[in-house]
Design a protein around this motif. Structure first.
Motif, short mmCIF file in Angstrom:
data_model
loop_
_atom_site.label_atom_id
_atom_site.label_comp_id
_atom_site.label_asym_id
_atom_site.label_seq_id
_atom_site.Cartn_x
_atom_site.Cartn_y
_atom_site.Cartn_z
N UNK A 107 0.82 -1.21 0.00
CA UNK A 107 0.00 0.00 0.00
C UNK A 107 0.86 1.27 0.00
N UNK A 108 1.91 1.25 -0.83
CA UNK A 108 2.75 2.42 -1.02
C UNK A 108 2.17 3.25 -2.17
N UNK A 109 2.63 4.50 -2.33
CA UNK A 109 1.97 5.39 -3.28
C UNK A 109 2.51 5.31 -4.70
N UNK A 110 1.79 5.99 -5.61
CA UNK A 110 2.06 5.89 -7.04
C UNK A 110 3.31 6.61 -7.49
N UNK A 111 3.60 7.76 -6.89
CA UNK A 111 4.81 8.50 -7.28
C UNK A 111 6.05 7.67 -7.01
N UNK B 110 -6.21 9.84 -8.31
CA UNK B 110 -6.40 9.08 -7.08
C UNK B 110 -7.62 9.65 -6.35
N UNK B 111 -8.61 8.80 -6.13
CA UNK B 111 -9.86 9.23 -5.51
C UNK B 111 -9.83 8.96 -4.01
N UNK B 112 -10.38 9.88 -3.22
CA UNK B 112 -10.44 9.73 -1.76
C UNK B 112 -11.90 9.59 -1.33
N UNK B 113 -12.15 8.60 -0.46
CA UNK B 113 -13.50 8.38 0.05
C UNK B 113 -13.46 8.43 1.58
N UNK B 114 -14.31 9.30 2.13
CA UNK B 114 -14.32 9.50 3.58
C UNK B 114 -15.53 8.88 4.26
N UNK B 115 -16.52 8.46 3.46
CA UNK B 115 -17.73 7.85 4.04
C UNK B 115 -18.06 6.53 3.36
N UNK C 209 -9.64 -4.83 5.62
CA UNK C 209 -8.32 -5.34 5.18
C UNK C 209 -7.29 -4.23 5.09
N UNK C 210 -7.76 -2.99 4.99
CA UNK C 210 -6.88 -1.84 4.93
C UNK C 210 -6.66 -1.19 6.29
N UNK D 73 -8.33 5.17 -0.48
CA UNK D 73 -7.80 5.70 -1.74
C UNK D 73 -7.96 4.66 -2.85
N UNK D 74 -8.56 5.07 -3.94
CA UNK D 74 -8.72 4.21 -5.11
C UNK D 74 -8.28 4.97 -6.36
#
Length: 460
Positions: free
Chosen positions: A40-44, A381-386, A409-410, A425-426
């Motif tokens: 679960x490391x980032x894209x950059x 990169x999409x962020x979901x808070x709910x 799982x996350x 994050x998706x």
């Protein structure tokens, strides 16, 4: 007529070709699943990982080529490099942060990338020594390299290791075996030491090939090779993880294409072996400019089909995209190499081929890897808070068991008010692939106007 011993040489070189690409294919397509899914490391940072191949490709093949030409047998150097490559692969699973992972992977690529050229050199030298027709005998040997790459992809997927660290162990064990096997190959001693010592370092390093940039047509050709080299990195880096991440959608979770995503992606490599056969016809009939444009439009189709495909009703688009890949890859890489061969003099031809590889697998790889990783992180990169917003995006109910299991799982929990304890994050894969398609579309349009070449079917 060749003796039994001489015929056995072809088999031994076939084994080398098979494992040369097996040890790469075991992780190249699936490392994104390990990076994004397991770590679960980032894209950059992931873009930086793929740039290690480009960095190593710029200087290591030339450096190792000089060593093989002057001081050490090619098969011994080949063995040493694969053994060192194996050691670094064995160490990779122990790394727990992306920064260290980058440096270890850079070291691994520093050892591996020169072996691509050395394996060809060993085959050429051995076949010539045995009086084989290299043009006739070598291509069937090289095809087994692609088969090795496909086999590695299948082994990793079917053993359930496309997102685990065991993919590096599989590659490392094979590399260790190849390194030891190489010591038994026919000797390929350094050649023309005195001649090499009289050359300037500029000529030895192949830097004299840069004078080709003084020619407008060749300069435009090499610059666009760099841009297309970037496109190749995009599909290698993100193809399998794109398909695998459909598992986050409950309605797709049990699809065959999700469980065996690497097998689906291997259609690309199978297609690659078939389109090679079509290159002579297309080059003869249409010439390099149209063939390169066909490759560019194939890249547009490759990315566009990915954008609208899915593991169920849209699976045909993904499969068609994999088939198109063969045309996109071969019509660019193989045809480009042949164009360089026909457009340069004998005195600079080898250096020009090196420049072609440097622009595509070196600078192009770095460009595609670093920029794509940054762009994906910042714009796709999409962020979901709910829970409600996440379930809507994933086209399911808020209490769907697969959705809740994915969230847990996350290490994220659902709060009493329906909010998530951390953002999920998706990646916006449709947006990503459409952006990549737009990139290659712009390249195709510019190339059609800027590259000036008149095709003569009688001399093709």
């Amino acid at each position: 007529m060749k003796s039994t011993g001489e015929k056995r040489i072809k088999l031994r070189l076939t084994v080398v070709s098979f494992f040369q690409f097996f040890v790469w294919g075991a992780w190249l397509i699936t490392i994104a699943n390990y990076w994004f899914g397991t770590k679960q490391w980032d894209g950059t940072q992931f873009g930086a990982i793929f740039s290690t191949m480009g960095i190593a490709a710029i200087f290591m093949p030339t450096l190792m080529g000089i060593i093989a030409d002057r001081w050490i047998n090619a098969e011994k150097l080949y063995s040493i490099l694969h053994l060192l490559y194996a050691v670094t692969l064995f160490y990779l699973p122990q790394v727990d942060n992306p920064q260290t992972f980058f440096y270890i992977m850079l070291l691994a690529m520093g050892f591996y990338m020169p072996t691509l050229a050395l394996s060809n050199s060993i085959s050429y030298t051995t076949l010539v020594a045995k009086e084989y027709d290299v043009v006739k005998v070598f291509p069937p040997i090289r095809v087994w390299g692609t088969i090795g790459f496909i086999t590695a992809m299948w082994v990793v997927n079917l053993t359930g290791n496309k997102a685990t660290a065991y993919q590096f162990y599989i590659a490392g064990i094979a590399a260790m075996g190849l390194g030891l096997y190489a010591l038994t190959l026919p000797k390929c001693p350094p050649k023309n030491r005195r001649h090499q010592e009289k050359q300037s370092w500029t000529k030895t390093l192949g830097l004299d090939s840069f004078k080709l940039f003084a020619d407008y047509k060749m300069a435009v050709f090499f610059i666009f090779c760099m841009f297309l080299g970037g496109a190749l990195q995009l599909t290698n880096a993100y193809g399998d993880v794109f398909l695998d991440e459909f598992k986050f959608y409950p309605k797709y979770a049990d699809s065959f294409a999700i469980k065996y995503s690497t097998l689906i992606m291997s259609i690309s490599q199978i297609s690659e072996t078939l389109f090679i056969l079509a290159i002579p016809f297309f080059l003869k009939r249409f010439g390099i400019k149209k063939v390169m444009l066909i490759a560019m439009w194939a890249w547009v189709a490759r990315f566009g089909l990915f954008a609208f495909g899915d593991p169920q009703t849209g699976l045909w688009m993904i499969i068609l995209s994999c088939i198109v890949y063969g045309m996109a890859f071969d019509f660019f890489n193989i045809s480009g190499s042949l164009f360089v061969e026909k457009s340069t003099t004998a005195s600079i031809r080898s250096a020009a081929q090196g420049l072609f590889m440097m622009m595509t697998n070196g600078f192009g790889a770095i460009l595609g890897s670093l920029i794509s990783g940054w762009v994906i992180d910042h714009y796709f990169t999409l962020e979901f808070s709910s829970l409600e917003k996440l379930s809507t995006y994933l086209q399911t109910e808020t209490m769907n068991s697969s959705l809740l299991q994915f969230i847990h799982s996350r290490g994220i929990s659902v709060l009493p008010d329906g909010l998530l304890s951390e953002h999920v994050l998706l990646k916006d894969w449709r947006g990503i692939w459409l952006a990549f398609a737009g990139y290659t579309l712009i390249i195709a349009i510019l190339f059609s106007f800027l590259f000036k070449h008149k095709h003569d079917r009688n001399t093709a």
